[in-house]
Design a protein around this motif. Structure first.
Motif, PDB file in Angstrom:
ATOM      1  N   GLY A  20       0.808  -1.219   0.000  1.00 12.60           N
ATOM      2  CA  GLY A  20       0.000   0.000   0.000  1.00 12.60           C
ATOM      3  C   GLY A  20       0.834   1.259   0.000  1.00 12.60           C
ATOM      4  N   LEU A  21       1.876   1.283   0.805  1.00 12.35           N
ATOM      5  CA  LEU A  21       2.760   2.448   0.846  1.00 12.35           C
ATOM      6  C   LEU A  21       3.507   2.592  -0.481  1.00 12.35           C
ATOM      7  N   GLY A  22       3.929   1.459  -1.047  1.00 10.12           N
ATOM      8  CA  GLY A  22       4.587   1.511  -2.350  1.00 10.12           C
ATOM      9  C   GLY A  22       3.664   2.025  -3.442  1.00 10.12           C
ATOM     10  N   LEU A  23       2.393   1.665  -3.375  1.00 14.66           N
ATOM     11  CA  LEU A  23       1.410   2.180  -4.323  1.00 14.66           C
ATOM     12  C   LEU A  23       1.233   3.684  -4.161  1.00 14.66           C
ATOM     13  N   ALA A  24       1.162   4.143  -2.919  1.00 19.90           N
ATOM     14  CA  ALA A  24       1.022   5.582  -2.677  1.00 19.90           C
ATOM     15  C   ALA A  24       2.198   6.340  -3.279  1.00 19.90           C
ATOM     16  N   GLU A  25       3.389   5.835  -3.083  1.00 24.26           N
ATOM     17  CA  GLU A  25       4.583   6.487  -3.636  1.00 24.26           C
ATOM     18  C   GLU A  25       4.532   6.506  -5.160  1.00 24.26           C
ATOM     19  N   ALA A  26       4.152   5.375  -5.762  1.00 21.52           N
ATOM     20  CA  ALA A  26       4.129   5.277  -7.223  1.00 21.52           C
ATOM     21  C   ALA A  26       3.097   6.225  -7.832  1.00 21.52           C
ATOM     22  N   TYR A  27       1.935   6.346  -7.208  1.00 23.87           N
ATOM     23  CA  TYR A  27       0.900   7.226  -7.763  1.00 23.87           C
ATOM     24  C   TYR A  27       1.217   8.700  -7.515  1.00 23.87           C
ATOM     25  N   LEU A  28       1.869   9.024  -6.425  1.00 20.60           N
ATOM     26  CA  LEU A  28       2.319  10.397  -6.226  1.00 20.60           C
ATOM     27  C   LEU A  28       3.321  10.776  -7.319  1.00 20.60           C
ATOM     28  N   GLU A  29       4.205   9.840  -7.659  1.00 23.82           N
ATOM     29  CA  GLU A  29       5.169  10.089  -8.737  1.00 23.82           C
ATOM     30  C   GLU A  29       4.471  10.328 -10.068  1.00 23.82           C
ATOM     31  N   ARG A  30       3.307   9.718 -10.265  1.00 23.40           N
ATOM     32  CA  ARG A  30       2.525   9.882 -11.496  1.00 23.40           C
ATOM     33  C   ARG A  30       1.697  11.167 -11.496  1.00 23.40           C
ATOM     34  N   GLY A  31       1.737  11.921 -10.404  1.00 21.87           N
ATOM     35  CA  GLY A  31       0.988  13.164 -10.353  1.00 21.87           C
ATOM     36  C   GLY A  31      -0.411  13.037  -9.799  1.00 21.87           C
ATOM     37  N   PHE A  32      -0.740  11.889  -9.217  1.00 21.15           N
ATOM     38  CA  PHE A  32      -2.051  11.682  -8.619  1.00 21.15           C
ATOM     39  C   PHE A  32      -2.137  12.309  -7.229  1.00 21.15           C
ATOM     40  N   ASN A  33      -3.355  12.674  -6.847  1.00 23.69           N
ATOM     41  CA  ASN A  33      -3.659  12.862  -5.440  1.00 23.69           C
ATOM     42  C   ASN A  33      -3.859  11.476  -4.842  1.00 23.69           C
ATOM     43  N   VAL A  34      -3.387  11.273  -3.609  1.00 27.99           N
ATOM     44  CA  VAL A  34      -3.492   9.970  -2.959  1.00 27.99           C
ATOM     45  C   VAL A  34      -4.278  10.115  -1.663  1.00 27.99           C
ATOM     46  N   VAL A  35      -5.356   9.355  -1.563  1.00 30.74           N
ATOM     47  CA  VAL A  35      -6.134   9.294  -0.327  1.00 30.74           C
ATOM     48  C   VAL A  35      -5.898   7.909   0.263  1.00 30.74           C
ATOM     49  N   ALA A  36      -5.277   7.880   1.424  1.00 25.72           N
ATOM     50  CA  ALA A  36      -4.793   6.634   2.008  1.00 25.72           C
ATOM     51  C   ALA A  36      -5.602   6.267   3.239  1.00 25.72           C
ATOM     52  N   ASN A  37      -5.907   4.997   3.334  1.00 23.44           N
ATOM     53  CA  ASN A  37      -6.606   4.482   4.520  1.00 23.44           C
ATOM     54  C   ASN A  37      -5.711   3.515   5.278  1.00 23.44           C
ATOM     55  N   ALA A  38      -5.738   3.622   6.593  1.00 24.48           N
ATOM     56  CA  ALA A  38      -5.140   2.651   7.496  1.00 24.48           C
ATOM     57  C   ALA A  38      -5.948   2.711   8.791  1.00 24.48           C
ATOM     58  N   ARG A  39      -5.642   1.844   9.716  1.00 23.57           N
ATOM     59  CA  ARG A  39      -6.473   1.759  10.916  1.00 23.57           C
ATOM     60  C   ARG A  39      -6.324   2.960  11.850  1.00 23.57           C
ATOM     61  N   THR A  40      -5.128   3.575  11.887  1.00 25.09           N
ATOM     62  CA  THR A  40      -4.906   4.642  12.860  1.00 25.09           C
ATOM     63  C   THR A  40      -4.295   5.877  12.213  1.00 25.09           C
ATOM     64  N   ASP A  41      -4.547   7.027  12.838  1.00 24.84           N
ATOM     65  CA  ASP A  41      -3.934   8.276  12.386  1.00 24.84           C
ATOM     66  C   ASP A  41      -2.420   8.220  12.525  1.00 24.84           C
ATOM     67  N   GLU A  42      -1.942   7.517  13.547  1.00 20.72           N
ATOM     68  CA  GLU A  42      -0.503   7.439  13.776  1.00 20.72           C
ATOM     69  C   GLU A  42       0.201   6.733  12.610  1.00 20.72           C
ATOM     70  N   ARG A  43      -0.376   5.655  12.144  1.00 18.49           N
ATOM     71  CA  ARG A  43       0.221   4.923  11.014  1.00 18.49           C
ATOM     72  C   ARG A  43       0.203   5.777   9.748  1.00 18.49           C
ATOM     73  N   LEU A  44      -0.865   6.517   9.551  1.00 15.10           N
ATOM     74  CA  LEU A  44      -0.952   7.373   8.367  1.00 15.10           C
ATOM     75  C   LEU A  44       0.018   8.544   8.451  1.00 15.10           C
ATOM     76  N   ALA A  45       0.204   9.087   9.654  1.00 19.01           N
ATOM     77  CA  ALA A  45       1.162  10.179   9.820  1.00 19.01           C
ATOM     78  C   ALA A  45       2.581   9.701   9.531  1.00 19.01           C
TER      79      ALA A  45
END
Length: 247
Positions: A20-45
């Protein structure tokens, strides 16, 4: 600076680590906005910090196995960036053990995260995408659900992920009149924190390629599918040939 509201938006579940984190990085590189879900705010931060705290990254915490979390995830994405173009159902639990040893709690966890997480997030995304007549849903499943392996007993994950492989094709048919694509990537074993380096030799021997996949190789397959405009209903194995047959 690029206006984030004019950029395509991808929603990724289970985005705080591993694939999931690798996907977020790859799509940010492509110029996408990324909306990420995980169980806690701490993990997302922590994920945002690892990605460099980009302005085009939005974290939405919650259990994706709950309908309210899925609805909120899509709603927050639309509120912040205007639309959702891609949903990647990546959140999942994989628990390999002999069939007779699965407990009721383990069965419930696998069904809630892997199955309900796929259903609720896809429902919320489809409700948004249908009136727009545009969108793409990609499910991260498992290569072992295409070709079970005696060395890796995992009946319940095979049951759930195999069901999602079949559901990918069915949902592709149902949503095709609305110009929405639905595909899946079925990874083999991937180099993530869940697999200690000392196990890589054995794990690599489970595929004809003789190694495990990198996170980027999985992300590249997802990127390919979401850029392939006439591809839908495909379950793409990225497993070093492990599901190709007997070897």
């Amino acid at each position: 600076m690029q206006d984030s509201t004019s950029s395509p938006t991808v929603v990724i579940t289970g985005a705080s680590s591993g694939i999931g984190l690798g996907l977020a990085e790859a799509y940010l590189e492509r110029g996408f906005n990324v909306v990420a879900n995980a169980r806690t705010d701490e993990r997302l931060a922590a994920a945002a910090k690892q990605l460099g705290n980009p302005a085009r990254f939005l974290g939405v915490a919650g259990d994706i196995g709950k309908r309210d979390t899925a609805a909120q995830l899509i709603a927050r994405a639309v509120q912040r960036f205007g639309q959702v173009d891609v949903l990647i159902n990546n959140a999942g639990i994989f628990n390999a053990k002999p069939f007779v040893d699965y407990t009721e709690e383990e069965l419930d966890q696998l069904v809630v995260t892997n199955l309900k997480g796929f259903v609720y997030a896809s429902q919320a995304a489809a409700k948004h995408m249908i009136p727009r007549r545009k969108g793409h849903i990609v499910n991260i499943t498992a290569g072992i659900a295409l070709q079970p392996n005696l060395k890796v007993p995992a009946l319940v994950p095979v049951l759930v992920k195999g069901g999602i492989n079949a559901a990918t094709r069915a949902l592709a048919l149902e949503l095709s009149p609305h110009n929405i694509q639905v595909n899946a990537v079925a990874p083999g074993i991937v180099d993530t924190p869940m697999h200690p380096s000392e196990n890589h030799g054995f794990l690599g021997g489970l595929a004809p390629a003789g190694r495990i996949a990198t996170v980027r190789e999985i992300a590249d397959a997802v990127l390919y599918l979401t850029s392939a405009g006439f591809t839908s209903g495909v379950v793409l194995a990225v497993d070093g040939g492990a599901s190709a047959g007997t070897w």
